[in-house]
Design a protein around this motif. Structure first.
Motif, mmCIF file in Angstrom:
data_model
loop_
_atom_site.group_PDB
_atom_site.id
_atom_site.type_symbol
_atom_site.label_atom_id
_atom_site.label_comp_id
_atom_site.label_asym_id
_atom_site.label_seq_id
_atom_site.Cartn_x
_atom_site.Cartn_y
_atom_site.Cartn_z
ATOM 1 N N ALA A 1 9.179 -93.297 41.077
ATOM 2 C CA ALA A 1 9.155 -91.912 41.554
ATOM 3 C C ALA A 1 7.888 -91.208 41.059
ATOM 4 O O ALA A 1 7.266 -90.434 41.792
ATOM 5 N N LEU A 2 7.489 -91.510 39.811
ATOM 6 C CA LEU A 2 6.268 -90.897 39.272
ATOM 7 C C LEU A 2 5.038 -91.332 40.053
ATOM 8 O O LEU A 2 4.132 -90.544 40.310
ATOM 9 N N GLN A 3 5.030 -92.607 40.459
ATOM 10 C CA GLN A 3 3.894 -93.087 41.258
ATOM 11 C C GLN A 3 3.851 -92.382 42.611
ATOM 12 O O GLN A 3 2.789 -92.029 43.108
ATOM 13 N N VAL A 4 5.034 -92.184 43.213
ATOM 14 C CA VAL A 4 5.071 -91.508 44.514
ATOM 15 C C VAL A 4 4.601 -90.066 44.340
ATOM 16 O O VAL A 4 3.892 -89.525 45.182
ATOM 17 N N ARG A 5 4.988 -89.458 43.227
ATOM 18 C CA ARG A 5 4.573 -88.071 42.959
ATOM 19 C C ARG A 5 3.045 -87.968 42.965
ATOM 20 O O ARG A 5 2.488 -87.011 43.486
ATOM 21 N N ASN A 6 2.385 -88.968 42.406
ATOM 22 C CA ASN A 6 0.921 -88.946 42.392
ATOM 23 C C ASN A 6 0.341 -89.149 43.785
ATOM 24 O O ASN A 6 -0.614 -88.490 44.168
ATOM 25 N N ALA A 7 0.948 -90.065 44.552
ATOM 26 C CA ALA A 7 0.416 -90.381 45.884
ATOM 27 C C ALA A 7 0.803 -89.313 46.911
ATOM 28 O O ALA A 7 0.056 -89.047 47.849
ATOM 29 N N PHE A 8 1.981 -88.711 46.752
ATOM 30 C CA PHE A 8 2.500 -87.721 47.700
ATOM 31 C C PHE A 8 2.984 -86.475 46.954
ATOM 32 O O PHE A 8 4.187 -86.227 46.882
ATOM 33 N N PRO A 9 2.056 -85.690 46.421
ATOM 34 C CA PRO A 9 2.513 -84.515 45.652
ATOM 35 C C PRO A 9 3.330 -83.553 46.510
ATOM 36 O O PRO A 9 4.103 -82.755 45.986
ATOM 37 N N GLU A 10 3.163 -83.621 47.830
ATOM 38 C CA GLU A 10 3.894 -82.718 48.732
ATOM 39 C C GLU A 10 5.334 -83.186 48.988
ATOM 40 O O GLU A 10 6.081 -82.516 49.701
ATOM 41 N N GLY A 11 5.708 -84.334 48.406
ATOM 42 C CA GLY A 11 7.065 -84.852 48.595
ATOM 43 C C GLY A 11 8.111 -83.959 47.933
ATOM 44 O O GLY A 11 7.785 -83.051 47.167
ATOM 45 N N LEU A 12 9.357 -84.247 48.249
ATOM 46 C CA LEU A 12 10.470 -83.479 47.698
ATOM 47 C C LEU A 12 11.169 -84.378 46.674
ATOM 48 O O LEU A 12 11.774 -85.389 47.048
ATOM 49 N N PHE A 13 11.060 -84.000 45.407
ATOM 50 C CA PHE A 13 11.533 -84.892 44.342
ATOM 51 C C PHE A 13 12.836 -84.367 43.744
ATOM 52 O O PHE A 13 12.871 -83.280 43.161
#
Ligand code: 5GP
Length: 204
Positions: free
Chosen positions: A108-120
């Motif tokens: 999830a942290l990696q996705v946060r870096n690649a897609f900061p606009e995502g909904l976490f």
């Protein structure tokens, strides 16, 4: 042009019930997200199907996918690799559909870096003891593995800070309702909605 979909990431500590909540969500008719099927090197559990629950791969095949940048994120978790195929996610978002990932916290942290606009969204256990009970009653793990998972879980709970929302999994149905409410609210954010109205005015 189609409006890009939302990338929804559900994560949280081991044993919190991410898989159960995900399954419950996807069994509901009004759930309008696309589930991204992960790749893993772990062996299928009873009843699991290749291409449905996971894409089951060998370590060599998985490492090849890493080398070819085919994974949006990946992590090694309790001795096995898990990862998210990037092409599916990109394609689906481009087609205007929301994509839902149910992954552990390193990913999830990696996705946060690649897609900061995502909904976490962080799925939280009602309490740590409750978490332990759930892992034990699942009955598929050895004691050593349970201890290992508990240690990991304590660290993971401290990771809540990296998320936009926290949903307590005190009840699966309630957790699903909360997740759907979060996604709906995200779709109604002014930043997403306003451009649509502005476009409408341009046309007339
Ligand atoms: P299980 O082996 O019980 O199916 O899953 C173990 C953990 O791996 C769960 O916490 C699950 O959320 C996580 N997981 C499943 N798919 C992925 C993935 O594609 N990437 C990452 N980082 N974790 C995943």
């Amino acid at each position: 042009m189609v409006e890009r979909g939302l990338l929804i990431v559900l994560s949280g500590p081991s044993g919190v019930g991410k898989g159960t909540v995900r399954q419950a969500l996807f069994s509901q008719e009004d759930t309008d997200f696309e589930y991204s099927i992960s790749v893993t090197t772990r062996k299928p559990r009873q009843g699991e199907r290749n291409g449905f629950d996971y894409f089951f791969k060998t370590r060599e095949e998985f490492e090849e996918m890493i080398a070819q940048n085919k994974l949006l994120e990946w992590a090694e978790y309790v001795g096995n690799y898990y990862g998210t195929p990037v092409d599916y996610v990109e394609q689906t978002l481009q087609n205007g559909k929301d994509v839902f990932l149910e992954i552990e916290v390193q990913g999830a942290l990696q996705v946060r870096n690649a897609f900061p606009e995502g909904l976490f969204i962080f799925l939280a256990p009602p309490s740590l003891s409750e978490l332990k009970n759930r892992i034990v009653t699942r009955g598929t793990e050895t004691n050593a593995l349970i201890e290992n998972r508990m240690k990991t879980a304590k660290i993971e709970i401290e990771m809540m800070d990296a998320y936009d929302y926290v949903v307590e999994n005190d009840n699966v149905e309630r957790a699903c309702e909360r997740i759907k409410a979060i996604v709906l609210a995200e779709h109604l954010k002014r930043e997403r909605v306003a451009p649509r109205y502005k476009k409408m005015l341009e046309v007339e």
